[in-house]
Design an enzyme around this catalytic site. Structure first.
Site, mmCIF file in Angstrom:
data_model
loop_
_atom_site.group_PDB
_atom_site.id
_atom_site.type_symbol
_atom_site.label_atom_id
_atom_site.label_comp_id
_atom_site.label_asym_id
_atom_site.label_seq_id
_atom_site.Cartn_x
_atom_site.Cartn_y
_atom_site.Cartn_z
ATOM 1 N N TRP A 49 0.825 -1.215 0.000
ATOM 2 C CA TRP A 49 0.000 0.000 0.000
ATOM 3 C C TRP A 49 0.852 1.256 0.000
ATOM 4 O O TRP A 49 0.524 2.241 -0.664
ATOM 5 C CB TRP A 49 -0.970 -0.004 1.179
ATOM 6 C CG TRP A 49 -2.096 -0.978 0.975
ATOM 7 C CD1 TRP A 49 -2.333 -2.116 1.690
ATOM 8 C CD2 TRP A 49 -3.112 -0.911 -0.047
ATOM 9 N NE1 TRP A 49 -3.442 -2.755 1.180
ATOM 10 C CE2 TRP A 49 -3.939 -2.051 0.124
ATOM 11 C CE3 TRP A 49 -3.403 -0.020 -1.078
ATOM 12 C CZ2 TRP A 49 -5.038 -2.312 -0.701
ATOM 13 C CZ3 TRP A 49 -4.494 -0.271 -1.892
ATOM 14 C CH2 TRP A 49 -5.302 -1.407 -1.699
ATOM 15 N N ASP A 105 -1.363 6.316 6.753
ATOM 16 C CA ASP A 105 -2.489 5.538 6.214
ATOM 17 C C ASP A 105 -2.833 4.452 7.235
ATOM 18 O O ASP A 105 -2.216 3.397 7.254
ATOM 19 C CB ASP A 105 -2.099 4.912 4.872
ATOM 20 C CG ASP A 105 -3.173 3.972 4.327
ATOM 21 O OD1 ASP A 105 -4.240 3.850 4.958
ATOM 22 O OD2 ASP A 105 -2.933 3.367 3.263
ATOM 23 N N LYS A 154 -12.262 -1.742 7.151
ATOM 24 C CA LYS A 154 -11.525 -2.734 7.924
ATOM 25 C C LYS A 154 -11.928 -2.702 9.391
ATOM 26 O O LYS A 154 -12.314 -3.714 9.944
ATOM 27 C CB LYS A 154 -10.017 -2.519 7.787
ATOM 28 C CG LYS A 154 -9.414 -3.116 6.520
ATOM 29 C CD LYS A 154 -9.324 -2.169 5.371
ATOM 30 C CE LYS A 154 -8.842 -2.844 4.098
ATOM 31 N NZ LYS A 154 -7.988 -1.972 3.302
HETATM 32 C C1 LIG Z 1 -7.483 -1.458 2.205
HETATM 33 C C2 LIG Z 1 -6.358 -0.499 2.229
HETATM 34 C C3 LIG Z 1 -6.277 0.560 1.308
HETATM 35 C C4 LIG Z 1 -7.282 0.740 0.197
HETATM 36 O O1 LIG Z 1 -8.441 1.280 0.697
HETATM 37 P P1 LIG Z 1 -9.656 1.724 -0.267
HETATM 38 O O2 LIG Z 1 -10.618 2.280 0.719
HETATM 39 O O3 LIG Z 1 -10.126 0.474 -0.946
HETATM 40 O O4 LIG Z 1 -9.147 2.709 -1.224
HETATM 41 C C5 LIG Z 1 -5.228 1.446 1.431
HETATM 42 N N1 LIG Z 1 -4.319 1.317 2.390
HETATM 43 C C6 LIG Z 1 -4.356 0.303 3.290
HETATM 44 C C7 LIG Z 1 -3.306 0.208 4.352
HETATM 45 C C8 LIG Z 1 -5.383 -0.635 3.235
HETATM 46 O O5 LIG Z 1 -5.434 -1.633 4.125
#
Ligand SMILES: *Cc1c(COP(=O)(O)O)cnc(C)c1O
Length: 359
Positions: free
Chosen positions: A101, A171, A195
């Site tokens: 990511w 993030d 999540k």
């Molecule tokens: C799932 C995830 C994403 C992507 O998220 P979206 O909401 O689908 O854009 C980005 N960064 C991390 C760390 C993730 O776990």
């Protein structure tokens, strides 16, 4: 019967939250309508959104000098929105790369600004976080970006990187609300909801107010932090159901003892699963012990030709979504906040039985 759902996202939600949403679905708060059918500018929904923000502030200890935004476009949308809001053309951003990511975030940021990778763990296929103090943040960086928990390979920082005076951007999609965090260390925290917070379609952005007011003129209005902060995230129609459900999840977390309660629960779950894997000669996890994720636990079978059988037998036993990310293979058990210890115990029992019969 409900499955033990180990999906990495969208992920399972607490049963109590789903039951409450079900009970309120047809008649939300005496409105005679579902929450999805009321105006986002009506008194009732505005109050609900304010209560959700207040609950998030209380649980995470978000200081007043931070704005809390409820936006759309997911975490990936923020990969673009953050450089649009925080950089000018010619600026440079520092990145710590500990997984897939972070690599994606850097590639998106590169469309807007220079990218300097100050720590890169890709050479060993992302099995660790950089040692604290082992990297140098450029004093002129617009910000330092990192991914506290890398969802795909299960690498989690055990510390908050020191960026000095440079704003730290995180993030937190797959770790937010899993343990206490000192928000004052960060310039921006962002996380897709699917999540640990609720349904997909909502992304939460926590931004220090001194970072507002610098968006590029081309920034889409709905992604302009300054405009959204001034409009309570209601420049246009916000993801109303997601905001409502986040409120229910936050109530549930509060009932579980807040983020300290979550941390205790998550540590016990991770200890049970990693402990079993390490003691087994059949399963393995490649990640450095001090960087193992509490939320996403990838593991390999000694004989990969058994992978498909493992996934199928697990599904028969009510344990779903255990196949690893398509880019990595093997298995991955995502054990977010909503996964109870009993779910992890059921997985461990299944893994032990599978090893006895196939190992
Ligand atoms: C799932 C995830 C994403 C992507 O998220 P979206 O909401 O689908 O854009 C980005 N960064 C991390 C760390 C993730 O776990």
């Amino acid at each position: 019967m409900r499955a033990h759902n180990f999906s990495a996202g969208p992920a399972m939600l607490p049963l109590a939250v789903l039951e409450r949403a079900r009970d309120e679905l047809l008649d939300w708060g005496g409105s005679g309508m579902s929450v999805m059918e009321v105006s986002h500018r009506g008194k009732a929904f505005v109050a609900a959104a304010e209560a959700t923000q207040a609950a998030l502030r209380a649980l995470m200890g978000i200081p007043e000098e931070y704005a809390v935004l409820f936006l759309q476009g997911g975490a990936m949308g923020e990969f673009a929105a953050i450089p649009m809001n925080l950089t000018a053309p010619g600026d440079s951003i520092d990145f710590l790369l500990t997984g897939d990511w972070g690599v994606k975030a850097a590639a998106e940021a590169e469309k807007y600004a220079g990218v300097r990778v100050v720590a890169d763990e890709s050479a060993d296929h992302f099995v660790r976080a950089p040692r604290e103090g082992s990297f140098t943040v450029s004093p002129d960086a617009a910000y330092l970006h990192y991914t506290p928990n890398e969802t795909i390979r299960g690498v989690e920082f055990g510390y908050v990187p020191d960026a000095g005076p440079v704003p730290l951007v995180a993030d937190m999609s797959s770790t937010i609300l899993s343990r206490p965090v000192d928000v004052s260390r960060f310039g921006v925290i962002y996380a897709g909801a699917q999540k640990n917070m609720g349904p997909s379609g909502l992304v939460v952005v926590v931004v220090r107010r001194d970072l507002l007011g610098r968006a590029r003129p081309q920034t889409p209005t709905v992604w302009d932090f300054t405009v959204q902060a001034g409009a309570d995230s209601m420049v246009n129609t916000p993801p109303t159901f997601g905001i409502y459900l986040l409120g229910l999840v936050l109530d549930w977390i509060t009932d579980q003892g807040g983020l300290l309660g979550m941390a205790e629960r998550n540590r016990a779950k991770a200890d049970a699963l990693y402990g079993f894997i390490d003691a087994s000669g059949f399963y393995s996890n490649p990640v450095d012990r001090d960087a193992r994720s509490w939320m996403n636990v990838p593991f390999l079978l000694a004989d990969p030709s058994l992978d498909a059988t493992f996934v199928a037998r697990a599904a028969d036993a009510g344990l779903t979504n255990l196949a690893g990310h398509r880019s990595v293979g093997g298995m991955r058990a995502s054990i977010y906040n909503a996964m109870p210890l009993e779910g992890v115990r059921a997985l461990v029992d299944f893994m032990a039985e599978f090893e006895r019969t196939h190992g």
